[in-house]
Design an enzyme around this catalytic site. Structure first.
Site, PDB file in Angstrom:
ATOM      1  N   ASN A   7     -74.062  78.466  27.170  1.00 30.23           N
ATOM      2  CA  ASN A   7     -74.120  77.739  27.782  1.00 30.23           C
ATOM      3  C   ASN A   7     -76.031  77.467  28.650  1.00 30.23           C
ATOM      4  OD1 ASN A   7     -74.285  76.660  30.934  1.00 30.23           O
ATOM      5  ND2 ASN A   7     -73.465  78.220  31.792  1.00 30.23           N
ATOM      6  N   ARG A  99     -71.074  75.245  25.700  1.00 32.44           N
ATOM      7  CA  ARG A  99     -71.124  74.600  27.121  1.00 32.44           C
ATOM      8  C   ARG A  99     -71.565  72.226  26.993  1.00 32.44           C
ATOM      9  NH1 ARG A  99     -72.353  74.436  33.250  1.00 32.44           N
ATOM     10  NH2 ARG A  99     -71.542  72.931  33.721  1.00 32.44           N
ATOM     11  N   HIS A 189     -67.318  70.244  36.074  1.00 29.55           N
ATOM     12  CA  HIS A 189     -66.398  71.448  36.538  1.00 29.55           C
ATOM     13  C   HIS A 189     -65.364  71.537  35.795  1.00 29.55           C
ATOM     14  CE1 HIS A 189     -69.584  72.268  39.996  1.00 29.55           C
ATOM     15  NE2 HIS A 189     -69.577  73.120  39.323  1.00 29.55           N
ATOM     16  N   HIS A 217     -63.249  74.260  43.287  1.00 27.24           N
ATOM     17  CA  HIS A 217     -64.277  74.953  43.075  1.00 27.24           C
ATOM     18  C   HIS A 217     -66.742  75.394  43.687  1.00 27.24           C
ATOM     19  CE1 HIS A 217     -66.865  76.844  39.148  1.00 27.24           C
ATOM     20  NE2 HIS A 217     -68.068  76.510  40.559  1.00 27.24           N
ATOM     21  N   LEU A 218     -66.373  76.118  44.446  1.00 28.45           N
ATOM     22  CA  LEU A 218     -67.486  76.565  45.432  1.00 28.45           C
ATOM     23  C   LEU A 218     -68.726  77.471  44.899  1.00 28.45           C
ATOM     24  CD1 LEU A 218     -65.478  76.093  48.362  1.00 28.45           C
ATOM     25  CD2 LEU A 218     -66.392  74.693  47.382  1.00 28.45           C
ATOM     26  N   GLY A 219     -69.442  76.688  44.031  1.00 34.67           N
ATOM     27  CA  GLY A 219     -70.023  77.599  43.923  1.00 34.67           C
ATOM     28  C   GLY A 219     -72.194  76.957  44.387  1.00 34.67           C
ATOM     29  N   ASN A 220     -72.679  76.925  43.613  1.00 35.23           N
ATOM     30  CA  ASN A 220     -74.294  76.742  43.924  1.00 35.23           C
ATOM     31  C   ASN A 220     -73.824  74.610  44.071  1.00 35.23           C
ATOM     32  OD1 ASN A 220     -76.371  77.985  44.400  1.00 35.23           O
ATOM     33  ND2 ASN A 220     -76.009  78.816  42.842  1.00 35.23           N
ATOM     34  N   ARG A 250     -77.364  69.636  47.503  1.00 36.66           N
ATOM     35  CA  ARG A 250     -76.647  68.405  47.287  1.00 36.66           C
ATOM     36  C   ARG A 250     -76.028  68.157  48.231  1.00 36.66           C
ATOM     37  NH1 ARG A 250     -74.640  69.853  41.337  1.00 36.66           N
ATOM     38  NH2 ARG A 250     -75.754  69.389  39.860  1.00 36.66           N
ATOM     39  N   GLY A 341     -68.599  81.349  43.213  1.00 32.88           N
ATOM     40  CA  GLY A 341     -69.226  82.556  43.954  1.00 32.88           C
ATOM     41  C   GLY A 341     -68.368  82.310  44.962  1.00 32.88           C
ATOM     42  N   ILE A 342     -68.759  80.662  46.181  1.00 36.87           N
ATOM     43  CA  ILE A 342     -68.382  80.821  47.245  1.00 36.87           C
ATOM     44  C   ILE A 342     -66.873  81.074  47.908  1.00 36.87           C
ATOM     45  CG2 ILE A 342     -68.877  79.815  49.540  1.00 36.87           C
ATOM     46  CD1 ILE A 342     -71.232  78.441  48.394  1.00 36.87           C
ATOM     47  N   ASN A 345     -65.409  85.134  46.731  1.00 39.31           N
ATOM     48  CA  ASN A 345     -66.312  85.745  47.541  1.00 39.31           C
ATOM     49  C   ASN A 345     -66.295  85.750  48.787  1.00 39.31           C
ATOM     50  OD1 ASN A 345     -67.224  88.068  45.443  1.00 39.31           O
ATOM     51  ND2 ASN A 345     -68.255  85.993  44.426  1.00 39.31           N
ATOM     52  N   GLU A 396     -64.611  80.272  32.682  1.00 42.51           N
ATOM     53  CA  GLU A 396     -64.996  78.830  32.084  1.00 42.51           C
ATOM     54  C   GLU A 396     -65.102  79.957  30.544  1.00 42.51           C
ATOM     55  OE1 GLU A 396     -67.685  75.792  34.017  1.00 42.51           O
ATOM     56  OE2 GLU A 396     -67.538  77.979  35.106  1.00 42.51           O
TER      57      GLU A 396
END
Ligand code: ADP
Length: 424
Positions: A7, A99, A189, A217-220, A250, A341-342, A345, A396
């Protein structure tokens, strides 16, 4: 088959080495042999390498570009010091899965990379000017370092969403813009949403066609996906990853009229406004503190920071709004699933997103929710909830490795997108 999954970002590289083949896929017996990442490519790079069951190796080294970074990774993989069993020379790396962020309309499933595919990825650079060039550099470097005999496969972030109907992917702007420039929603994603849908199907022992799920999907970066009959019906990211949910930096959805307004009021150029919406907005822009959800939650708890609370509330309200929209669009769903990530966790954020959804049939079970962190997978809704909620850690890389094997072996990936062609 030992598959190297790459990636490549503009200044970073993530990789995994996964042992898999058609038999192992059928038995769910794929094995991750190693993983790692390199950050700050182009200056003094930070290198993290980890073979399965061995301690992490941390190093710094000046790595000029993607080629130098992949070279470093390959040298480590084959060296006896890495401790990866079964890989002693470059020819023990049997295939590479990449990817690739933007497949445009052309790539609706994973493909083996050849000159025409490279041209196609190049053609999509205007749609993903930051990502596709870095992905291409990785492809060219891997081919040079491993030789043309090692098959390489491209797995696209956009491909899962190729099943969206026109009513999901078209914007209500002059149709000629779609014809001339392919202005439309592509979504991103995709490999993550697809993986979560696959795991959900396994957990519930369902046929693909029975999957009616909303994935978050909750990450950055953050996106939601409405999955009906196992296929992407709609997703929140658009022509670029800017649209939809509130993200780390964003804005997600805004009124497009903000652009000329800011141009006039603040004297910003279009490029500056693009940067403002992509890099200075979202959690960072609202809180004025950080793009990092964990830090915001700490600020809120320890200092009662009002803007930290506001940023988290906005984040959760937008996610809830998309759940509602997708429930309507799909005519109801059986479950929602959190990942990233969010999503994986943070019980607090999950609870805040689901607050008020009780009348839609979802009640979060506090203790189940609190227990679901650090890579655990399972249900977080109360027994008897009509709309269930799950945490499903994404993977992924595993799907990329599996798609690589299937593509090399000439087996179509399961549920390969039935293209929803538009009448142009
Ligand atoms: P990326 O999209 O770059 O892959 P990740 O999926 O790793 O990012 O997600 C990063 C986000 O996850 C950050 O906002 C980080 O604060 C958040 N996060 C990680 N662990 C926790 C936690 N325990 N509580 C809240 N947020 C967390």
């Amino acid at each position: 088959m030992n598959v190297l999954v790459l990636n490549c970002g503009s200044s970073s590289l993530r990789f995994q080495v996964i042992e898999t083949d058609l038999d192992l896929i059928a038995k769910d017996g794929d094995k991750r042999l190693a993983r790692g990442h390199i950050d700050r490519i182009g200056s003094l790079s930070l290198i993290t390498l980890e073979a399965a069951g061995k301690p992490k190796v941390l190093e710094t080294a000046p790595l000029r570009d993607q080629r130098a970074a992949i070279d470093r990774v390959l040298r480590w993989i084959v060296s006896p010091d890495s401790g990866i069993g079964g890989i002693a020379k470059l020819s023990d790396v049997h295939a590479v899965g990449h990817r690739v962020v933007h497949g445009g309309e052309r790539f609706t499933k994973s493909v083996r990379i050849d000159a025409a595919v490279i041209d196609g990825i190049e053609d999509n650079i205007e749609l993903a000017p930051l990502h596709n060039p870095a992905n291409l550099k990785g492809i060219l470097a891997a081919r040079e370092l491993l030789g043309p005999g090692v098959p390489q496969v491209a797995v696209f972030d956009t491909a899962f969403h190729a099943t969206m109907p026109e009513t999901s992917y078209l914007y209500a702007v002059p149709y000629s813009l779609y014809r001339r420039h392919r202005v439309r929603r592509y979504g991103f994603h995709g490999t993550s949403h697809r993986y979560v849908a696959y795991r959900y199907r396994q957990l519930k022992r369902l046929e693909r066609e029975k999957v009616r799920l909303i994935t978050l999907h909750l990450g950055n970066g953050c996106s939601a996906c409405a999955i009906k009959e196992g296929r992407s019906l709609d997703t929140s990211m658009g022509m670029t990853p800017l649209e939809g949910l509130v993200m780390g930096t964003r804005s997600g959805d805004v009124d497009a009229a903000i652009v000329p307004f800011l141009h006039e009021k603040e004297g910003l150029t279009v490029a500056e406004i693009d940067t403002l919406l992509n890099k200075q907005s979202g959690l960072l822009g609202v809180s004025g503190l950080t793009n990092d959800m964990r830090e915001l939650l700490d600020e809120e708890r320890e200092k009662g920071d009002r803007r930290a609370t506001l940023a988290v509330d906005l984040f959760c309200a937008r996610a809830r709004k998309y759940i509602g929209a997708y429930l309507a669009e799909m005519g109801g769903a059986d479950a929602i699933a959190f990942t990233g990530g969010i999503g994986e966790n943070s019980p607090a954020v999950r609870e805040r997103i689901c607050a008020g959804l009780e009348r839609m049939g979802l009640t979060v079970d506090k203790s189940r929710n609190a227990a679901m962190t650090g890579g655990k997978e399972g249900e977080i809704s109360k027994a008897g909830s009509r709309l269930k909620a799950y945490v499903i850690p994404t993977n992924e890389e595993l799907l990329i490795a599996r798609d690589t094997v299937r593509t090399v072996e000439g087996v179509p990936p399961p549920g390969a997108a039935r293209r929803s062609r538009s009448k142009r």
